[in-house]
Design a protein around this motif. Structure first.
Motif, PDB file in Angstrom:
ATOM      1  N   VAL A  24      -6.820 -14.639  20.848  1.00 27.41           N
ATOM      2  CA  VAL A  24      -5.887 -15.582  21.462  1.00 27.41           C
ATOM      3  C   VAL A  24      -5.877 -15.388  22.966  1.00 27.41           C
ATOM      4  O   VAL A  24      -5.902 -16.368  23.745  1.00 27.41           O
ATOM      5  N   SER A  30      -6.776 -14.774   9.681  1.00 27.46           N
ATOM      6  CA  SER A  30      -6.729 -15.573  10.911  1.00 27.46           C
ATOM      7  C   SER A  30      -5.319 -16.068  11.225  1.00 27.46           C
ATOM      8  O   SER A  30      -5.140 -17.000  12.006  1.00 27.46           O
ATOM      9  N   ARG A  75      -2.343 -21.659  17.333  1.00 26.83           N
ATOM     10  CA  ARG A  75      -2.906 -23.007  17.444  1.00 26.83           C
ATOM     11  C   ARG A  75      -1.841 -24.055  17.080  1.00 26.83           C
ATOM     12  O   ARG A  75      -1.688 -25.073  17.759  1.00 26.83           O
ATOM     13  N   LEU A  76      -1.089 -23.772  16.018  1.00 28.85           N
ATOM     14  CA  LEU A  76      -0.030 -24.680  15.603  1.00 28.85           C
ATOM     15  C   LEU A  76       1.059 -24.773  16.664  1.00 28.85           C
ATOM     16  O   LEU A  76       1.487 -25.883  17.042  1.00 28.85           O
ATOM     17  N   THR A  82      -4.163 -16.474  15.063  1.00 30.79           N
ATOM     18  CA  THR A  82      -4.803 -17.600  15.743  1.00 30.79           C
ATOM     19  C   THR A  82      -4.359 -18.927  15.138  1.00 30.79           C
ATOM     20  O   THR A  82      -4.144 -19.909  15.861  1.00 30.79           O
ATOM     21  N   ASP A  83      -4.180 -18.971  13.821  1.00 33.83           N
ATOM     22  CA  ASP A  83      -3.713 -20.208  13.185  1.00 33.83           C
ATOM     23  C   ASP A  83      -2.313 -20.573  13.656  1.00 33.83           C
ATOM     24  O   ASP A  83      -2.016 -21.745  13.949  1.00 33.83           O
ATOM     25  N   GLU A 115      -9.838 -18.061  22.403  1.00 34.31           N
ATOM     26  CA  GLU A 115     -10.745 -18.445  21.317  1.00 34.31           C
ATOM     27  C   GLU A 115      -9.974 -19.064  20.160  1.00 34.31           C
ATOM     28  O   GLU A 115      -9.885 -18.498  19.068  1.00 34.31           O
ATOM     29  N   LEU A 116      -9.396 -20.216  20.389  1.00 31.48           N
ATOM     30  CA  LEU A 116      -8.645 -20.910  19.345  1.00 31.48           C
ATOM     31  C   LEU A 116      -9.421 -22.145  18.892  1.00 31.48           C
ATOM     32  O   LEU A 116     -10.117 -22.760  19.670  1.00 31.48           O
ATOM     33  N   GLY A 168       2.620 -21.491  26.433  1.00 27.90           N
ATOM     34  CA  GLY A 168       1.665 -21.127  25.394  1.00 27.90           C
ATOM     35  C   GLY A 168       1.234 -19.684  25.373  1.00 27.90           C
ATOM     36  O   GLY A 168       0.274 -19.344  24.679  1.00 27.90           O
ATOM     37  N   ARG A 192       0.961 -24.090  19.865  1.00 27.25           N
ATOM     38  CA  ARG A 192       0.480 -24.706  21.100  1.00 27.25           C
ATOM     39  C   ARG A 192       0.237 -26.205  20.932  1.00 27.25           C
ATOM     40  O   ARG A 192       0.318 -26.961  21.917  1.00 27.25           O
ATOM     41  N   SER A 193      -0.046 -26.634  19.719  1.00 25.34           N
ATOM     42  CA  SER A 193      -0.328 -28.055  19.498  1.00 25.34           C
ATOM     43  C   SER A 193       0.886 -28.927  19.801  1.00 25.34           C
ATOM     44  O   SER A 193       0.740 -30.131  20.031  1.00 25.34           O
TER      45      SER A 193
END
Length: 362
Positions: A357, A286, A293-294, A289-290, A361-362, A11, A296-297
């Motif tokens: 990131v 953003s 987040r995707l 970060t968006d 802060e995600l 990640g 890493r999900s």
């Protein structure tokens, strides 16, 4: 020596320099808390007999000595060449070059990627079984060399693949490359270059790729951006507020204003004003970060690297149909004057996004 080791890379977010590893500035990396760097070398441009003296290789080794984690991609540019046949003199030359460069990087770089953008760096009409055979031959050579020398500290990936959000890009050759990657236990996974017009495209690409890998395999995203979204707006009229404030004629186009900044760089405040007043840009503020987040999900991202140096020295005008890479970078491009001490300004809003990131802060 400053150590940046974090154990697992799962990640992580790092800095991409493409073929410009010589542009790496360790101070700039430190300012945004970067631990990973990525670049590529062109295997048709490097002098394999004197590879340690190659400036990009020297910059890479300097970063390793400084404690940075590293990803190196090997690029083979066949846009104007036909792939050599198996057992030909041409493939022998390619393999000999590999055998000279591999001892320099295996055991030193953390991740080696076999390929840069093979389905772009190919002669028109040749992105078929010929491409697969060529890259499979190279991958097998890298794996044999690594196994013969007992080197396990450098993880191997293959790619990078582009625009697999589009069904038309999901060709038999793409399927074969993903099958090959999944079949090789020595390969940790695939490299992706998600340059997309929407974040949904990033999701579609991963939804296609990840089920085709082994469950234990991961992916890299060594380049990602919204550059094709930016490109759609190059012929938009710039905001009337900006034009009035800075003396541009009403109706001036985005590409014209960017070209003016490249020809005569602006103070940083003017560049930020320009970007912040464009709704097509600021609505995506953003994005990093968006995207992270995707990625890493999925639980399967190894490392993503974001651009540090697009169009850093460019002075040519940006045409209406150009590719506006200069909007992507963590540091301000050649549209912006440098600071009095010669250092570059951070780009808006990507440097702060990058820091967010790194701070988790995600």
């Amino acid at each position: 020596m400053k150590s940046h080791s974090t154990g697992t890379a799962l990640g992580a977010l790092g800095a991409n320099f493409n073929e410009k590893l010589t542009w790496m500035d360790h101070g700039e990396l430190e300012r945004v808390n970067t631990q990973w760097i990525r670049g590529f070398i062109d295997m048709h441009q490097i002098d394999a007999l004197h590879a340690p003296q190659d400036p990009n290789m020297q910059a890479l080794f300097k970063a390793i000595d400084a404690g940075y984690k590293t990803i190196l991609s090997f690029k083979w540019n066949y846009t104007n060449l036909s792939f050599p046949a198996v057992n030909s003199a041409g493939i022998t030359t390619e393999l000999e070059c590999l055998d000279r460069v591999l001892p320099l990087v295996l055991g030193k770089v953390d991740i080696l990627v076999i390929g840069n953008e093979p389905f772009i760096e190919v002669q028109q009409g040749h992105a078929d079984a010929r491409l697969n055979t060529f890259y499979e031959t190279l991958a097998d050579q890298v794996i044999r060399f690594r196994n013969a020398h007992g080197i396990t500290s450098t993880r191997l990936y293959m790619g990078a693949l582009n625009r697999l959000d589009l069904p038309a890009k999901r060709t038999p050759a793409i399927e074969r490359m993903l099958q090959f990657i999944a079949s090789k236990p020595e390969l940790e996974g695939v490299d992706l270059h998600p340059h997309m017009p929407t974040l949904q495209g990033h999701r579609l690409m991963m939804d296609y790729v990840l089920p085709r890998l082994r469950p234990d395999q991961r992916f890299l995203a060594t380049e990602f951006s919204l550059v094709w979204h930016w490109k759609k707006h190059l012929s938009d009229a710039v905001s009337t507020e900006f034009c009035a404030r800075y003396g541009f004629p009403a109706g001036a186009k985005v590409h014209q204003v960017i070209s003016a900044a490249m020809q005569k760089p602006w103070p940083y405040a003017q560049w930020e004003d320009f970007l912040s007043l464009e709704p097509w840009y600021i609505q995506c503020r953003s994005f990093i970060t968006d995207a992270m987040r995707l990625y890493r999900s999925t639980g399967r991202l190894e490392v993503a690297t974001y651009s540090f140096c697009p169009m850093r020295l460019r002075k040519l005008p940006l045409p209406a149909n150009g590719d506006p890479w200069m909007l992507n970078g963590i540091y301000a491009p050649s549209t912006v004057q440098v600071r009095p001490d010669g250092s570059r300004y951070e780009n808006f809003p990507w440097a702060e996004e990058f820091r967010k990131v790194q701070r988790g802060e995600l």
